[in-house]
Design an enzyme around this catalytic site. Structure first.
Site, PDB file in Angstrom:
ATOM      1  N   CYS A 122      45.566  66.272 125.053  1.00  0.00           N
ATOM      2  CA  CYS A 122      46.527  66.750 124.050  1.00  0.00           C
ATOM      3  C   CYS A 122      45.980  66.675 122.629  1.00  0.00           C
ATOM      4  O   CYS A 122      46.614  67.155 121.693  1.00  0.00           O
ATOM      5  CB  CYS A 122      47.832  65.974 124.166  1.00  0.00           C
ATOM      6  SG  CYS A 122      48.493  65.993 125.832  1.00  0.00           S
ATOM      7  N   HIS A 257      51.494  66.623 117.832  1.00  0.00           N
ATOM      8  CA  HIS A 257      51.525  67.026 119.240  1.00  0.00           C
ATOM      9  C   HIS A 257      52.967  66.917 119.737  1.00  0.00           C
ATOM     10  O   HIS A 257      53.670  65.954 119.427  1.00  0.00           O
ATOM     11  CB  HIS A 257      50.595  66.121 120.047  1.00  0.00           C
ATOM     12  CG  HIS A 257      50.749  66.274 121.514  1.00  0.00           C
ATOM     13  ND1 HIS A 257      50.762  67.505 122.121  1.00  0.00           N
ATOM     14  CD2 HIS A 257      50.917  65.358 122.505  1.00  0.00           C
ATOM     15  CE1 HIS A 257      50.933  67.335 123.424  1.00  0.00           C
ATOM     16  NE2 HIS A 257      51.031  66.041 123.684  1.00  0.00           N
ATOM     17  N   ASN A 288      55.987  70.302 126.394  1.00  0.00           N
ATOM     18  CA  ASN A 288      54.686  69.765 126.008  1.00  0.00           C
ATOM     19  C   ASN A 288      53.606  70.636 126.652  1.00  0.00           C
ATOM     20  O   ASN A 288      53.492  70.667 127.877  1.00  0.00           O
ATOM     21  CB  ASN A 288      54.601  68.314 126.490  1.00  0.00           C
ATOM     22  CG  ASN A 288      53.227  67.688 126.276  1.00  0.00           C
ATOM     23  OD1 ASN A 288      52.262  68.358 125.932  1.00  0.00           O
ATOM     24  ND2 ASN A 288      53.142  66.382 126.497  1.00  0.00           N
TER      25      ASN A 288
END
Ligand SMILES: CC(C)(COP(=O)(O)OP(=O)(O)OC[C@H]1O[C@@H](n2cnc3c(N)ncnc32)[C@H](O)[C@@H]1OP(=O)(O)O)[C@@H](O)C(=O)NCCC(=O)NCCS
Length: 332
Positions: A122, A257, A288
């Site tokens: 990520c 993020h 996500n």
């Protein structure tokens, strides 16, 4: 002795443009709660996610990457043929080789650009921006296409309560090139492989091939990752501001993020972000998307608030391998 010629590049770089592509299916919480004994209400309260975008069977991460890249190139004003570096941050290429980057470089008209994929989970987009900036300033490339692209729905177990319901599919792209003024700050980055078990795949392809394990999927120790993100990553974000020589007051936007809305809120509190700082909250409808989440959130912010263009954005990625990367960029 013969003098060796070594490359040097321009003093500064910036992001010229962004592009975005989300999975073509909107998946509401109610579609996922059955096998994990959860509820729409629980997911909204604990994560801020209402729906997530996922891609249909024939729509691969490389296709999402191509779509996002085409938009970014068109908006950049840079001729695709001048792009000599293509970086794709991803953990979900279904073919270990060739790289997605080489395929996308060809598809968008940047063949024969140097092209490779990188895996920083990520944090991948922040890592790729750091590389593009450094390589251009070193004279190794002139124009870079940086992409975060993921189809995480291929590596989720619908019965897993720890992470599956968080994940979506998408790609975000940026064109990076030389600039008269500083446009990308120093990156604060690192990793902690001693905590590799906290989040990642639950098996290997060899175990799967040998029939000793199921198809590998993502798992996490939710609370461990949550605490690490809230405590350690807020510090990294602060360090990135210091490395950039600015304070939170100077920011137009904060684009973390998109892991959990509660983590985003906690960052905002710890960084004491003033009211005027716009915050990326794309997770509510995209989920996500790992390496794609920062450029997707940035793209949405600019679409919804075009006046942010030209302002400074603090971006921070963090994830598996407990890798992290943060920098300040000038929004295109
Ligand atoms: C995964 C996450 C949403 C779980 O939320 P949480 O608030 O930590 O939840 P907990 O694990 O403390 O569990 C709280 C309760 O909810 C329950 N629960 C856990 N997962 C659940 C789910 N998917 N649905 C419904 N209930 C769930 C637990 O059983 C527990 O119940 P109890 O209080 O009766 O014991 C959260 O930890 C998280 O977002 N972690 C970090 C995510 C992240 O940044 N990942 C990085 C990878 S990029």
């Amino acid at each position: 002795m013969t003098t060796l010629k070594q490359a040097t590049g321009p003093a500064f770089t910036r992001i010229y443009s962004l592009g975005a592509a989300r999975g073509d299916r909107v998946v509401p919480n109610d579609d996922l709660v059955g096998p994990i004994d959860s509820s729409d209400e629980w997911i909204r309260q604990r994560t801020g996610i209402e729906t997530r975008t996922r891609a249909s069977a024939g729509n691969l991460a490389v296709d999402l990457a191509t779509e996002a890249a085409r938009e970014a190139i068109e908006k950049s004003g840079v001729d695709a043929a001048s792009i000599d570096l293509v970086l794709i941050a991803t953990i979900s290429n279904v073919q270990q080789t060739p790289s997605m980057a080489a395929v996308v470089a060809d598809r968008v008209g940047a063949n024969p650009a140097a092209a490779y994929d990188l895996n920083a989970a990520c944090a991948g987009y922040a890592y790729a921006v750091a590389q593009a900036d450094a390589l251009i300033r070193a004279g190794a490339a002139h124009y870079a296409l940086v992409i975060g692209a993921e189809k995480l729905s291929d590596i989720v177990d619908p019965t897993d309560r720890s992470i599956s319901f968080l994940l979506g599919d998408g790609a975000g792209a940026a064109v990076v090139g030389p600039s008269d003024e500083p446009g990308i700050s120093a990156t604060v980055w690192g990793s902690d492989g001693s905590k590799a078990d906290a989040v990642g795949m639950n098996g290997t392809l060899i175990d799967f091939r040998n029939g000793e394990a199921a198809w590998p999927t993502l798992r996490q120790e939710g609370q461990t990752v949550f605490r690490w993100a809230v405590w350690e990553m807020a510090k990294v974000a602060q360090q990135a501001l210091e490395a950039a020589g600015i304070t939170a007051d100077d920011l137009a936007a904060f684009i973390p993020h998109q892991a959990n809305m509660r983590i985003i809120d906690e960052f905002a509190k710890q960084l004491k972000l003033p009211e005027h700082v716009a915050i990326g909250r794309d997770i509510a409808t995209t989920g996500n998307t790992s390496a794609a989440s920062i450029p997707l959130a940035a793209h949405r912010l600019l679409q919804e608030q075009p006046e942010l263009s030209g302002g400074l954005a603090l971006q921070i990625g963090f994830g598996a391998g407990l890798v992290f990367g943060a920098q300040v960029v000038r929004l295109p």
